[in-house]
Design a protein around this motif. Structure first.
Motif, PDB file in Angstrom:
ATOM      1  N   ILE A 193      -1.319   5.211  11.377  1.00  9.03           N
ATOM      2  CA  ILE A 193      -0.659   4.064  10.720  1.00  9.03           C
ATOM      3  C   ILE A 193      -0.305   2.996  11.752  1.00  9.03           C
ATOM      4  O   ILE A 193      -0.494   1.803  11.501  1.00  9.03           O
ATOM      5  N   LEU A 252       1.327   5.187   0.466  1.00  2.90           N
ATOM      6  CA  LEU A 252       0.689   6.362   1.063  1.00  2.90           C
ATOM      7  C   LEU A 252       1.468   7.610   0.661  1.00  2.90           C
ATOM      8  O   LEU A 252       2.696   7.638   0.756  1.00  2.90           O
ATOM      9  N   ILE A 302       0.940  -6.999   7.263  1.00 10.65           N
ATOM     10  CA  ILE A 302       1.511  -5.728   6.823  1.00 10.65           C
ATOM     11  C   ILE A 302       2.896  -5.618   7.461  1.00 10.65           C
ATOM     12  O   ILE A 302       3.028  -5.755   8.683  1.00 10.65           O
ATOM     13  N   GLY A 303       3.895  -5.395   6.659  1.00 10.92           N
ATOM     14  CA  GLY A 303       5.267  -5.306   7.170  1.00 10.92           C
ATOM     15  C   GLY A 303       5.575  -3.937   7.751  1.00 10.92           C
ATOM     16  O   GLY A 303       4.724  -3.042   7.808  1.00 10.92           O
ATOM     17  N   PHE A 332      -3.393   1.122  12.423  1.00 11.04           N
ATOM     18  CA  PHE A 332      -3.697   0.210  11.310  1.00 11.04           C
ATOM     19  C   PHE A 332      -2.842  -1.054  11.408  1.00 11.04           C
ATOM     20  O   PHE A 332      -3.331  -2.177  11.240  1.00 11.04           O
ATOM     21  N   LEU A 333      -1.543  -0.872  11.710  1.00 11.22           N
ATOM     22  CA  LEU A 333      -0.645  -2.026  11.832  1.00 11.22           C
ATOM     23  C   LEU A 333      -1.089  -2.934  12.973  1.00 11.22           C
ATOM     24  O   LEU A 333      -1.081  -4.159  12.859  1.00 11.22           O
ATOM     25  N   MET A 345       0.878  -1.163   0.000  1.00 14.03           N
ATOM     26  CA  MET A 345       0.000   0.000   0.000  1.00 14.03           C
ATOM     27  C   MET A 345       0.922   1.221   0.000  1.00 14.03           C
ATOM     28  O   MET A 345       1.834   1.317   0.819  1.00 14.03           O
ATOM     29  N   LEU A 352       3.666   0.580   2.794  1.00 13.78           N
ATOM     30  CA  LEU A 352       3.388  -0.491   3.745  1.00 13.78           C
ATOM     31  C   LEU A 352       3.410  -1.815   2.963  1.00 13.78           C
ATOM     32  O   LEU A 352       2.502  -2.087   2.169  1.00 13.78           O
ATOM     33  N   PRO A 353       4.446  -2.633   3.183  1.00 12.67           N
ATOM     34  CA  PRO A 353       4.518  -3.899   2.441  1.00 12.67           C
ATOM     35  C   PRO A 353       3.395  -4.845   2.892  1.00 12.67           C
ATOM     36  O   PRO A 353       3.043  -4.874   4.069  1.00 12.67           O
ATOM     37  N   VAL A 354       2.838  -5.582   1.965  1.00 11.40           N
ATOM     38  CA  VAL A 354       1.772  -6.543   2.274  1.00 11.40           C
ATOM     39  C   VAL A 354       2.249  -7.919   1.839  1.00 11.40           C
ATOM     40  O   VAL A 354       2.836  -8.070   0.767  1.00 11.40           O
ATOM     41  N   ARG A 355       1.985  -8.903   2.688  1.00 11.75           N
ATOM     42  CA  ARG A 355       2.446 -10.250   2.367  1.00 11.75           C
ATOM     43  C   ARG A 355       1.433 -11.260   2.870  1.00 11.75           C
ATOM     44  O   ARG A 355       0.884 -11.104   3.955  1.00 11.75           O
TER      45      ARG A 355
END
Lengths: 218, 218
Positions: free
Chosen positions: B210, A91, B191-192, B213-214, A89, A185-188
């Motif tokens: 943020i 931002l 989310i990383g 959110f995490l 994501m 924000l990395p997503v995995r």
């Protein structure tokens, strides 16, 4: 091999993100568990998630005999499906430039219901091995009754395209001094520790094909 | 509130997994980043992923003015979309009983293009706050030029249904002694650690919205 661009598969917006490379497209397909398939019910476009398999340039789906979606896909012949992996994501200081990194694939093909038991088994093996690689050799194959209760649909891939966005968040120069956080924000997708069935023989360790799958998903 | 069952939204197969509860359906919608939307191009059902927002019983999408999908959604009025969260992969001794735990929602509604700038801003705020809660207050809102370049589509939710599968893997009794591993592989979207933009002011710490959110995604 590249899929030729046509009115059906050509990416209209964000052409720099487009790929028609078969290997790249199949790699994305093979690394997802679920696809979303479009179908028509009384002239209305609908969409459902479904698991699937791939073998060479064919996709396989399965469903029960009375499944409305499977029936619609067989009736309509022309099939369109999408898989999408969300990677990040992004931002930005401006609302306008918020976006995502992703790998998205659209497949266009023709559906065919399989009736021959050997052809059906081949399709189901592709689905199970897509779920977890090499799983088919490590479970009991369907018996005659199960095979009769399962509809197997083969989709001959006619054309396809991918859209791939990878990169940093990007703001307008005039927004850089704004006091807002910007970044990625990395997503995995993560696979957790396997939970053995309560009724599983305690001596049965997690087999190699599952360990390999977990490693691949790390 | 429950959505009344109709020919459009009633779950046909696996009725025990069906839910028509508005709160449950909206909770699933709100915890996903991307939906898959069906649309018609020259009579052919197609599907694309797109990010979205929700405010009360309305869903908002946005796209550029020349986007083919957005145009088709406005032209066709009747809209159908799906979100799906994969929670687990269930492996069984028999190929036949392999399945997944998931939460899937289908939304059926009517689309309307928004033209009033204030209405458009409301829709865009819903999209940005769906992306990351409270983000709208922490970024620069669209200016007049950006707003003109963005198409905002409102979808009035007319009906919906969810299909929710949660549980253990389940084999036939006659298969329990087979020497194959059975159990559940949990699946989770993670989310990383946020990666600040290279040009971000070094004094700007990761803001609370943020971090929240995490935490919510942990």
């Amino acid at each position: 091999m590249e899929f030729p661009k046509s009115r059906i598969n050509e990416v209209q917006r964000g052409k720099k993100k487009a790929s028609y490379n078969q290997k790249e497209i199949y790699d994305i397909l093979d690394s997802t568990e679920i696809c979303h398939i479009a179908f028509l019910i009384e002239g209305r476009a609908m969409v459902q998630p479904i698991n699937f398999g791939r073998f060479e340039d064919k996709i396989y789906l399965h469903g029960s005999l009375r499944n409305r979606m499977t029936q619609a896909i067989i009736d309509n012949e022309l099939v369109s499906l999408n898989v999408m992996i969300l990677d990040a994501m992004k931002l930005t200081r401006s609302a306008y430039h918020h976006s995502v990194n992703y790998r998205s694939v659209n497949i266009f093909g023709r559906s065919l219901e399989l009736h021959d038991p050997n052809e059906k088994l081949k399709g189901l093996a592709a689905i199970i091995n897509h779920f977890v690689p090499n799983r088919w050799e490590h479970c009991r194959p369907p018996n005659e009754k199960e095979l009769l209760a399962t509809r197997v649909v083969e989709i001959q891939i006619e054309t396809a395209s991918a859209k791939i966005a990878q990169g940093d968040s990007k703001d307008n120069k005039s927004d850089l001094s704004l006091p807002y956080w910007a970044g990625v924000l990395p997503v995995r997708q993560k696979i957790g520790t396997p939970i053995p069935a309560k009724d599983l023989d305690k001596d049965l360790a997690t087999p190699q094909h599952i360990l390999d799958f977990l490693n691949q998903k790390k």
